[in-house]
Scaffold this active site. Structure first.
Site, short mmCIF file in Angstrom:
data_model
loop_
_atom_site.label_atom_id
_atom_site.label_comp_id
_atom_site.label_asym_id
_atom_site.label_seq_id
_atom_site.Cartn_x
_atom_site.Cartn_y
_atom_site.Cartn_z
N GLU A 86 4.43 -3.05 12.50
CA GLU A 86 3.41 -2.02 12.19
C GLU A 86 2.28 -2.78 11.52
OE1 GLU A 86 3.81 1.01 13.04
OE2 GLU A 86 5.94 1.51 12.95
N LEU A 87 1.20 -3.04 12.28
CA LEU A 87 0.17 -3.96 11.79
C LEU A 87 -1.11 -3.20 11.44
CD1 LEU A 87 1.00 -6.79 14.31
CD2 LEU A 87 1.95 -6.40 12.03
N CYS A 127 -3.22 1.78 6.69
CA CYS A 127 -3.41 1.26 8.05
C CYS A 127 -3.93 2.33 9.01
CB CYS A 127 -2.13 0.63 8.58
SG CYS A 127 -0.72 1.72 8.42
N ASN A 143 0.81 -1.22 0.00
CA ASN A 143 0.00 0.00 0.00
C ASN A 143 0.85 1.27 0.00
OD1 ASN A 143 0.73 -0.47 2.66
ND2 ASN A 143 -1.14 0.39 3.50
N GLU A 166 8.50 3.97 14.25
CA GLU A 166 9.34 4.37 13.12
C GLU A 166 9.30 5.90 13.02
OE1 GLU A 166 7.68 1.85 9.91
OE2 GLU A 166 9.49 0.67 10.21
#
Ligand code: ADP
Length: 488
Positions: free
Chosen positions: A261-262, A295, A163, A469
């Protein structure tokens, strides 16, 4: 000159690489190639060579071999190369954006925005790398000196999603390299060309062979190779919570440090005292960027009951007016979904909501353009058990729900296993603090529809993962502490 049949038509055709990049070499594949499609047209863009698990192991070995020399450089020497990478990415932003729109589908202006945003991490971490300070601690005994060194953690592995095919790569690679680590990256199968173009530019920037490697291949096999190799000390992953769970479990094998990072399920709360117009526009931005395949995209809009009808009407009208189309068309607001599975998932979520009495105010079905285009969709009257309330949507679909008071808004907003981004609009100063504190999410946008920047920590809590991050904290994940006791 590119021929008229070349869909890429790049100013610099050398940016279009089709092979894995390992140890400074473009490798011939030894596993079945990947087919890369243009999601806007359904046509094949090209193939990329892939590597077997054995060759992926060789890539890790190469990163291990390159580590001592890269680590021995001064932070300034590494920074110089990262700054060159940053400049080259910006110089070629138009080509990189075009590659991205062709393989990923997002509107060209968004793709360019992502390239520039991604590049900012190369510059940021080039600078941060020069500020990796150790410590001298007052010793607890006479005749001792106590020091803390900061050292690169070692070889890193990264797995990135489709993405944000460019920014996620720079956001992981730049801090690793700035810290003195080497890295092996596996980008998403749908978007390898954006990743390989970044490798081409890294090579031109003077980043030595073996320091930044890009492997392509079977994701599960490569993930296992990363987990099994004792040299890999760190895995950074951005993607689904489902895959994150697998990778976290696998990382136990070699006790690797992990950043995840989900998924997300972002609420967007509109309080009665909000600037109404700004809230409508903010919700449109925070929802429909990248066709909602983000996300941090808004999934659930919670609106004070006194504003609910007016907000729903205005928001649905704005959503319905967004232009769906090929991302290369400058008029396009919303491009295609990434693939047929994504489209079927969205249809399934809407069918499930409708079956339990939901009302559709805009969209609700595939767009008349056909293919992978879907209408911007606005839904109300959903049940809290509905899949559409619980699951990450990852499409141009959003639900709206009324609430009575602040406590109920917070309860609804926090009613999710996820904890990545959240948003609210209010002009009440006290409420801004109360609600920002009450939201169980890693990031909160207050009267602001975007929550990322090179200077800000980005990341989530709960099922959205851990680690940050960006910002001065983003380099921490790539560093170790070493405590040194000295007798004098
Ligand atoms: P999505 O379903 O949105 O594609 P994924 O989490 O499956 O999200 O994909 C994100 C990244 O994770 C991609 O690069 C993909 O190839 C990779 N991936 C998927 N499954 C695995 C796995 N079992 N092991 C390692 N990487 C994986």
């Amino acid at each position: 000159m590119p021929s008229f049949t070349d869909p890429f038509a790049l100013h610099d055709p050398q940016l279009l690489r089709r092979q894995p990049f390992v140890n400074g070499q473009w490798l011939a594949g030894d596993a079945p190639p990947l087919t890369v499609n243009n999601p806007a047209t359904g046509t094949q863009l090209g193939e990329a060579q892939t590597l077997s698990a054995t060759s992926a192991v060789a890539a890790i070995d190469a990163a291990q071999a390159a580590l001592p020399e890269w680590k021995a450089m001064t932070a300034q020497e590494r920074a110089k190369r990262l700054e060159r990478w940053h400049n080259l990415i910006l110089e070629h932003a138009d080509d990189l954006a075009r590659i991205m729109t062709l393989e990923q589908g997002k509107p060209l202006a968004e793709a360019r925005g992502e390239v520039v945003y991604g590049a900012s991490f190369a510059k940021w971490f080039a600078e941060e790398g020069r500020r990796v300070y150790g410590e001298i601690i007052p010793p607890p005994q006479r005749g001792r000196r106590l020091l803390v060194f900061r050292e690169p953690i070692g070889v890193c592995a990264a797995i990135t999603p489709w993405n944000f095919p460019s920014a996620m790569i720079v956001r992981k690679t730049a801090p690793a390299l700035a810290a003195g680590c080497t890295i092996v990256l596996k980008p998403a199968e749908s978007t390898p060309f954006s990743a390989l173009a970044l490798a081409e530019l890294a090579q031109r920037a003077g980043i030595p062979g073996g320091v930044f490697n890009v492997v392509l291949g079977n994701p599960s096999d490569i993930g296992k190779a990363f987990a099994a190799h004792p040299a890999v000390r760190k895995l950074s992953f951005t993607g689904s919570t489902r895959t994150g769970r697998i990778l976290l479990a696998q990382a136990a094998e070699q006790i690797q440090k992990v950043t995840l990072e989900l998924g997300g399920n972002a609420p967007f709360i509109v309080f009665e005292d909000a600037d109404f117009d700004a809230a409508v526009e903010g919700a449109i931005t925070a929802k429909f960027r990248n066709a909602g395949q983000v996300c941090v995209a808004v999934n659930r809009i919670l609106v004070h009951e006194n504003l609910f009808a007016r907000f729903t009407e205005r928001f649905a009208a704005r959503a319905a007016a967004l232009k769906v189309g090929n991302g290369l068309d400058p008029e396009t607001d919303i491009g295609p979904l990434i693939n047929a599975t994504a489209l079927a998932r969205i249809e399934g979520l809407i069918a499930d909501a409708k079956a339990s009495g939901a009302k559709i105010h805009a969209g609700g079905q595939p767009h008349k353009l056909g293919g992978l285009f879907f209408e911007p969709t606005v839904i109300t009257q959903i049940k809290s058990q509905a899949r559409i309330w619980r699951e990450e949507l990852f499409g141009p679909v959003v639900t709206l729900l009324p609430f009575r008071d602040e406590a109920e808004a917070l309860r609804l907003a926090n009613d999710t296993e996820y904890g990545l981004a959240s948003y609210f609009y209010s002009r009440d100063l006290g409420r801004m603090f109360r609600v920002a504190e009450g939201l169980q999410f890693g990031m909160v946008g207050v009267n602001a529809p975007a929550v990322s920047g090179d200077c800000a920590p980005f990341g989530g809590i709960k099922a959205s993962g851990f680690g940050r991050e960006g910002s001065r904290h983003g380099i921490e994940d790539y560093l170790e502490y070493k405590t040194v006791w000295v007798g004098v």
